[in-house]
Design a protein around this motif. Structure first.
Motif, PDB file in Angstrom:
ATOM      1  N   GLY A 197      11.539   2.263   5.638  1.00  0.00           N
ATOM      2  CA  GLY A 197      11.892   3.438   4.594  1.00  0.00           C
ATOM      3  C   GLY A 197      11.111   4.605   4.607  1.00  0.00           C
ATOM      4  O   GLY A 197       9.719   4.411   5.054  1.00  0.00           O
ATOM      5  N   SER A 198      11.329   5.709   4.212  1.00  0.00           N
ATOM      6  CA  SER A 198      10.521   7.070   4.062  1.00  0.00           C
ATOM      7  C   SER A 198      10.054   7.088   2.676  1.00  0.00           C
ATOM      8  O   SER A 198       9.232   8.001   2.440  1.00  0.00           O
ATOM      9  CB  SER A 198      11.341   8.159   4.595  1.00  0.00           C
ATOM     10  N   PHE A 199      10.300   6.323   1.679  1.00  0.00           N
ATOM     11  CA  PHE A 199      10.126   6.569   0.371  1.00  0.00           C
ATOM     12  C   PHE A 199       8.926   5.543   0.053  1.00  0.00           C
ATOM     13  O   PHE A 199       9.216   4.129  -0.496  1.00  0.00           O
ATOM     14  CB  PHE A 199      11.155   6.513  -0.435  1.00  0.00           C
ATOM     15  N   GLY A 200       7.494   5.979  -0.042  1.00  0.00           N
ATOM     16  CA  GLY A 200       6.647   4.757  -0.078  1.00  0.00           C
ATOM     17  C   GLY A 200       5.864   4.869  -1.253  1.00  0.00           C
ATOM     18  O   GLY A 200       6.148   5.821  -2.359  1.00  0.00           O
ATOM     19  N   ALA A 201       5.004   4.039  -1.556  1.00  0.00           N
ATOM     20  CA  ALA A 201       4.264   3.837  -2.860  1.00  0.00           C
ATOM     21  C   ALA A 201       2.660   4.025  -2.581  1.00  0.00           C
ATOM     22  O   ALA A 201       2.288   3.523  -1.497  1.00  0.00           O
ATOM     23  CB  ALA A 201       4.601   2.619  -3.682  1.00  0.00           C
ATOM     24  N   VAL A 202       1.892   4.553  -3.642  1.00  0.00           N
ATOM     25  CA  VAL A 202       0.533   4.470  -3.496  1.00  0.00           C
ATOM     26  C   VAL A 202       0.121   3.331  -4.369  1.00  0.00           C
ATOM     27  O   VAL A 202       0.520   3.305  -5.678  1.00  0.00           O
ATOM     28  CB  VAL A 202      -0.067   5.793  -3.962  1.00  0.00           C
ATOM     29  N   VAL A 203      -0.603   2.582  -3.837  1.00  0.00           N
ATOM     30  CA  VAL A 203      -1.154   1.287  -4.528  1.00  0.00           C
ATOM     31  C   VAL A 203      -2.539   0.953  -3.918  1.00  0.00           C
ATOM     32  O   VAL A 203      -2.796   0.688  -2.731  1.00  0.00           O
ATOM     33  CB  VAL A 203      -0.266  -0.211  -3.963  1.00  0.00           C
ATOM     34  N   GLY A 204      -3.491   1.116  -4.917  1.00  0.00           N
ATOM     35  CA  GLY A 204      -4.976   0.996  -4.467  1.00  0.00           C
ATOM     36  C   GLY A 204      -5.252  -0.355  -3.920  1.00  0.00           C
ATOM     37  O   GLY A 204      -4.838  -1.605  -4.612  1.00  0.00           O
ATOM     38  N   ALA A 205      -6.485  -0.242  -3.153  1.00  0.00           N
ATOM     39  CA  ALA A 205      -6.839  -1.768  -2.656  1.00  0.00           C
ATOM     40  C   ALA A 205      -8.049  -2.092  -3.579  1.00  0.00           C
ATOM     41  O   ALA A 205      -8.716  -2.992  -3.301  1.00  0.00           O
ATOM     42  CB  ALA A 205      -7.984  -1.128  -1.368  1.00  0.00           C
ATOM     43  N   THR A 206      -8.150  -1.256  -4.771  1.00  0.00           N
ATOM     44  CA  THR A 206      -9.151  -1.952  -5.838  1.00  0.00           C
ATOM     45  C   THR A 206      -8.433  -2.473  -7.139  1.00  0.00           C
ATOM     46  O   THR A 206      -9.176  -2.879  -7.995  1.00  0.00           O
ATOM     47  CB  THR A 206      -9.813  -0.311  -6.149  1.00  0.00           C
ATOM     48  N   ILE A 207      -7.009  -2.643  -7.041  1.00  0.00           N
ATOM     49  CA  ILE A 207      -6.528  -3.352  -8.294  1.00  0.00           C
ATOM     50  C   ILE A 207      -6.496  -4.666  -8.277  1.00  0.00           C
ATOM     51  O   ILE A 207      -6.722  -5.476  -7.419  1.00  0.00           O
ATOM     52  CB  ILE A 207      -5.030  -2.661  -8.180  1.00  0.00           C
ATOM     53  N   ALA A 208      -6.208  -5.147  -9.422  1.00  0.00           N
ATOM     54  CA  ALA A 208      -6.189  -6.756  -9.710  1.00  0.00           C
ATOM     55  C   ALA A 208      -4.997  -7.080  -9.308  1.00  0.00           C
ATOM     56  O   ALA A 208      -4.213  -6.331  -8.788  1.00  0.00           O
ATOM     57  CB  ALA A 208      -6.211  -6.862 -11.423  1.00  0.00           C
ATOM     58  N   VAL A 232     -10.574  -5.497   3.270  1.00  0.00           N
ATOM     59  CA  VAL A 232      -9.397  -6.174   3.945  1.00  0.00           C
ATOM     60  C   VAL A 232      -8.952  -7.474   3.157  1.00  0.00           C
ATOM     61  O   VAL A 232      -7.863  -7.721   2.985  1.00  0.00           O
ATOM     62  CB  VAL A 232      -9.617  -6.468   5.353  1.00  0.00           C
ATOM     63  N   ALA A 233      -9.969  -8.262   2.850  1.00  0.00           N
ATOM     64  CA  ALA A 233      -9.522  -9.438   1.880  1.00  0.00           C
ATOM     65  C   ALA A 233      -8.830  -9.091   0.591  1.00  0.00           C
ATOM     66  O   ALA A 233      -7.816  -9.738   0.453  1.00  0.00           O
ATOM     67  CB  ALA A 233     -10.847 -10.023   1.649  1.00  0.00           C
ATOM     68  N   ASP A 234      -9.248  -8.054  -0.069  1.00  0.00           N
ATOM     69  CA  ASP A 234      -8.538  -7.715  -0.980  1.00  0.00           C
ATOM     70  C   ASP A 234      -7.051  -7.342  -0.978  1.00  0.00           C
ATOM     71  O   ASP A 234      -6.267  -7.489  -1.598  1.00  0.00           O
ATOM     72  CB  ASP A 234      -9.514  -6.256  -1.567  1.00  0.00           C
ATOM     73  N   MET A 235      -7.025  -6.574   0.243  1.00  0.00           N
ATOM     74  CA  MET A 235      -5.614  -6.100   0.576  1.00  0.00           C
ATOM     75  C   MET A 235      -4.809  -7.199   0.868  1.00  0.00           C
ATOM     76  O   MET A 235      -3.515  -7.276   0.443  1.00  0.00           O
ATOM     77  CB  MET A 235      -5.449  -4.951   1.679  1.00  0.00           C
ATOM     78  N   GLN A 236      -5.146  -8.316   1.718  1.00  0.00           N
ATOM     79  CA  GLN A 236      -4.400  -9.344   1.719  1.00  0.00           C
ATOM     80  C   GLN A 236      -4.110  -9.957   0.509  1.00  0.00           C
ATOM     81  O   GLN A 236      -3.005 -10.685   0.410  1.00  0.00           O
ATOM     82  CB  GLN A 236      -5.289 -10.268   2.845  1.00  0.00           C
TER      83      GLN A 236
END
Ligand SMILES: O=c1ccn([C@@H]2O[C@H](COP(=O)(O)O)[C@@H](O)[C@H]2O)c(=O)[nH]1
Length: 280
Positions: A197-208, A232-236
């Motif tokens: 889809g074309s409607f994305g979200a912003v989600v930080g790599a630093t969040i809990a 990268v481990a945080d994003m996984q």
């Protein structure tokens, strides 16, 4: 006159990631970076920085993300440089996400959408960051303009800054967090889209722990990777099964390699290589 529909942003982004990798590099002419490149904190210094970075990096990545604030601080002539960055990135074959975090009452949102998503504007980009905090429905003009022009949006859901949680994790009247309700609205907009889809979200790599599903069938723009400490481990950990739709974004982490164009290109390619595991 052509009557064909524009190719939606989500489909164009999916193809670009396939061809060039998933990292997004931010074009953020911070005063501190200008200094470290040996440039003065002036319009001319900012212009040299922004165009050098864009021309060196854009040929190697699927998407770049100019941060409008660093251009706007030089007034109208800074905004003119921003338009040249958009042009240079596209000439190099990269998509452009304009990071302006716009959002207002509906009629004003339409004017912002015209500025950043309508091809008649020289600031028109492939996607734009938007703020849903005047209510998700206030974004309708961005959604409708995206459908008409083939652009996309990234709505702020779980931002990378620690202060964001006090608003975004608040519980709404129906028991969901604010962020979950934004993600649900985006998922609904992307319901029938393929491949993305074309409607994305912003989600930080630093969040809990996100505390909600991040599978929205749309792209997930992920700032906070690099200089803000996200890995990268945080994003996984954060994205799990949704990791294949992640577009990690780093600005200072790559830009600090300048002013050498070769070093900037190498840093962009290295960032792309580092995040490639997210799609596997
Ligand atoms: O939640 C958010 C949303 C946007 N940003 C923007 O991304 C870049 C991050 O730059 P780095 O140098 O990689 O830290 C910057 O333009 C922010 O305004 C964000 O950081 N977090």
């Amino acid at each position: 006159m052509s009557t064909s529909s524009p190719v939606p942003f989500g489909a164009r982004l999916a193809a670009a990631i396939e061809a060039r990798g998933r990292v997004c590099v931010g074009i953020d002419p911070h005063a501190s970076l200008l200094a470290s490149w040996g440039l003065e904190d002036t319009l001319a210094g900012m212009e040299k920085f922004a165009l050098t970075a864009t021309e060196a990096i854009a040929p190697h990545v699927s998407i770049v993300k100019p941060q409008a604030a660093f251009f706007e601080r030089f007034g109208s002539r800074g905004v003119a440089v921003l338009a040249r960055v958009v042009e240079a990135a596209r000439e190099a074959g990269a998509l452009v996400c304009m990071d302006v975090k716009r959002g207002d009452i509906g009629s004003t949102s339409q004017a912002y959408a015209d500025a950043y998503m309508d091809p008649r504007s020289d600031l028109a980009s492939d996607a734009v960051t938007v703020s849903p905090y005047l209510g998700f429905g206030s974004l309708d003009p961005f959604v409708e303009t995206a459908r008409r022009t083939g652009a996309g949006i990234f709505a702020l859901a779980l931002t990378s800054n620690p202060e964001g949680a006090s608003v975004q994790r608040s519980i709404t009247a129906d028991g969901r967090t604010v962020a979950a309700s934004i993600l649900d609205d985006l998922r609904a907009l992307n319901a029938d889209a393929s491949p993305l889809g074309s409607f994305g979200a912003v989600v930080g790599a630093t969040i809990a722990d996100p505390g909600t599903s991040l599978a929205i069938n749309g792209p997930l723009l992920v700032p906070g990777f690099g200089a803000q400490g996200g890995t990268v481990a945080d994003m996984q950990r954060i994205f799990g099964d949704a990791a294949a739709n992640v577009v990690p974004s780093t600005s200072r982490g790559v830009l600090q390699a300048g002013p050498s164009a070769t070093a900037l290109a190498d840093a962009a390619r290295a960032a792309n290589d580092e995040v490639a595991v997210l799609g596997r």
